[in-house]
Design a protein around this motif. Structure first.
Motif, mmCIF file in Angstrom:
data_model
loop_
_atom_site.group_PDB
_atom_site.id
_atom_site.type_symbol
_atom_site.label_atom_id
_atom_site.label_comp_id
_atom_site.label_asym_id
_atom_site.label_seq_id
_atom_site.Cartn_x
_atom_site.Cartn_y
_atom_site.Cartn_z
ATOM 1 N N ALA A 299 -23.305 18.408 60.955
ATOM 2 C CA ALA A 299 -23.498 17.506 62.219
ATOM 3 C C ALA A 299 -22.198 17.672 63.032
ATOM 4 C CB ALA A 299 -24.019 16.252 61.907
ATOM 5 N N ARG B 217 -38.462 19.483 60.660
ATOM 6 C CA ARG B 217 -37.114 18.971 61.302
ATOM 7 C C ARG B 217 -37.122 18.137 62.429
ATOM 8 N NH1 ARG B 217 -36.566 21.929 57.731
ATOM 9 N NH2 ARG B 217 -35.559 24.189 57.444
ATOM 10 N N TYR C 8 -24.584 15.585 66.904
ATOM 11 C CA TYR C 8 -26.058 16.031 67.082
ATOM 12 C C TYR C 8 -26.258 16.230 65.431
ATOM 13 C CZ TYR C 8 -29.829 19.158 68.315
ATOM 14 O OH TYR C 8 -31.056 19.602 68.742
ATOM 15 N N GLU C 9 -27.258 15.476 64.970
ATOM 16 C CA GLU C 9 -27.835 15.525 63.661
ATOM 17 C C GLU C 9 -29.081 15.904 63.563
ATOM 18 O OE1 GLU C 9 -27.732 11.719 60.262
ATOM 19 O OE2 GLU C 9 -25.968 12.043 61.252
ATOM 20 N N ARG C 10 -29.257 16.658 62.155
ATOM 21 C CA ARG C 10 -30.367 16.952 61.890
ATOM 22 C C ARG C 10 -31.133 16.396 60.711
ATOM 23 N NH1 ARG C 10 -32.159 23.559 62.089
ATOM 24 N NH2 ARG C 10 -32.709 22.459 64.377
ATOM 25 N N ASP D 291 -34.282 16.592 65.152
ATOM 26 C CA ASP D 291 -33.114 16.780 65.775
ATOM 27 C C ASP D 291 -32.590 15.474 66.519
ATOM 28 O OD1 ASP D 291 -32.668 19.242 64.539
ATOM 29 O OD2 ASP D 291 -33.337 20.315 66.115
#
Length: 215
Positions: A53, A101, A74-76, A103
């Motif tokens: 991230a 996923r 920005y984290e998944r 995001d």
């Protein structure tokens, strides 16, 4: 006259800044996370997702040992699992790996307590609100392609969680510092929009590195 007086005060503050310890640090951060869902009756065969991230970070010192930390990252979140195909009688005939996923843009905000001195050990506690940017299911097809299915309509547009971390800040010189930390992100809200869906949340654990500049 008031404008000149205000300008004079600001100029005097700027003039004495070099003699004061900087209160603000900004920088870039990258966090390597192992993210895993948890829910009641979670299907077997679910595998965690390993992600990085990237983000920005801002710190403001309230006292010599207390500071506020914020940022944008920005984290998944996601997982991998087997999607089983059955015949009309419910007998499994094939399976493929399903990759799911989510995001998000996350805006961490935390309070940090640290030791004094050039090398600082710190412990942080905060909140982790997020905004969904993209949600997909990736399913391999029989012709060796990957079909991506948009699942934003079924996903919650916002998320909220808690963040815990601890680490050490190492001076590099010229106002730069390298901050190394262990981070724990605990989701409090489900990733699906409908409350009738099983309430899947995520727990992410990993290590972060930040390059910070004192202003």
């Amino acid at each position: 006259m008031k404008s000149f007086l205000l300008f004079g005060v600001l100029l005097a503050q700027v003039a004495i800044l070099p003699a004061q310890e900087s209160r603000v640090r900004i920088g870039l951060e990258a966090v390597a996370l192992r993210t895993m869902p948890f829910a009641k009756d979670l299907p077997e065969g679910i595998s965690p997702l390993l992600v990085v991230a990237p983000g920005y970070r801002v710190e403001y010192a309230l006292t010599p040992i207390l500071s506020l930390k914020g940022g944008l990252a920005y984290e998944r979140k996601g997982f991998s699992g087997n999607l089983v195909y059955t015949d009309i009688y419910g007998v499994p005939v094939d399976s493929v790996e399903l990759r799911t996923r989510w995001d998000c843009l996350v805006l961490p905000l935390s309070i940090s307590a640290s030791s004094s001195g050039p090398v600082r050990v710190h412990a942080d506690l905060g909140v982790l609100p997020g905004i969904l940017v993209r949600a997909t299911n990736e399913i391999p097809t029989t012709d060796l392609r990957v079909e991506s299915v948009d699942t934003r309509e079924a996903s919650a547009p916002f998320s909220f969680g808690l963040t815990f971390s601890g680490g050490v800040s190492l001076p590099l010189g010229d106002g730069l510092a390298l901050d190394l930390s262990i981070q724990d992100h605990l989701g409090l809200t489900g990733v699906y929009r409908s409350e009738s869906s099983w309430r899947m949340r995520f727990h992410s654990l990993g290590m972060g590195a930040s390059l910070l500049l004192s202003l």
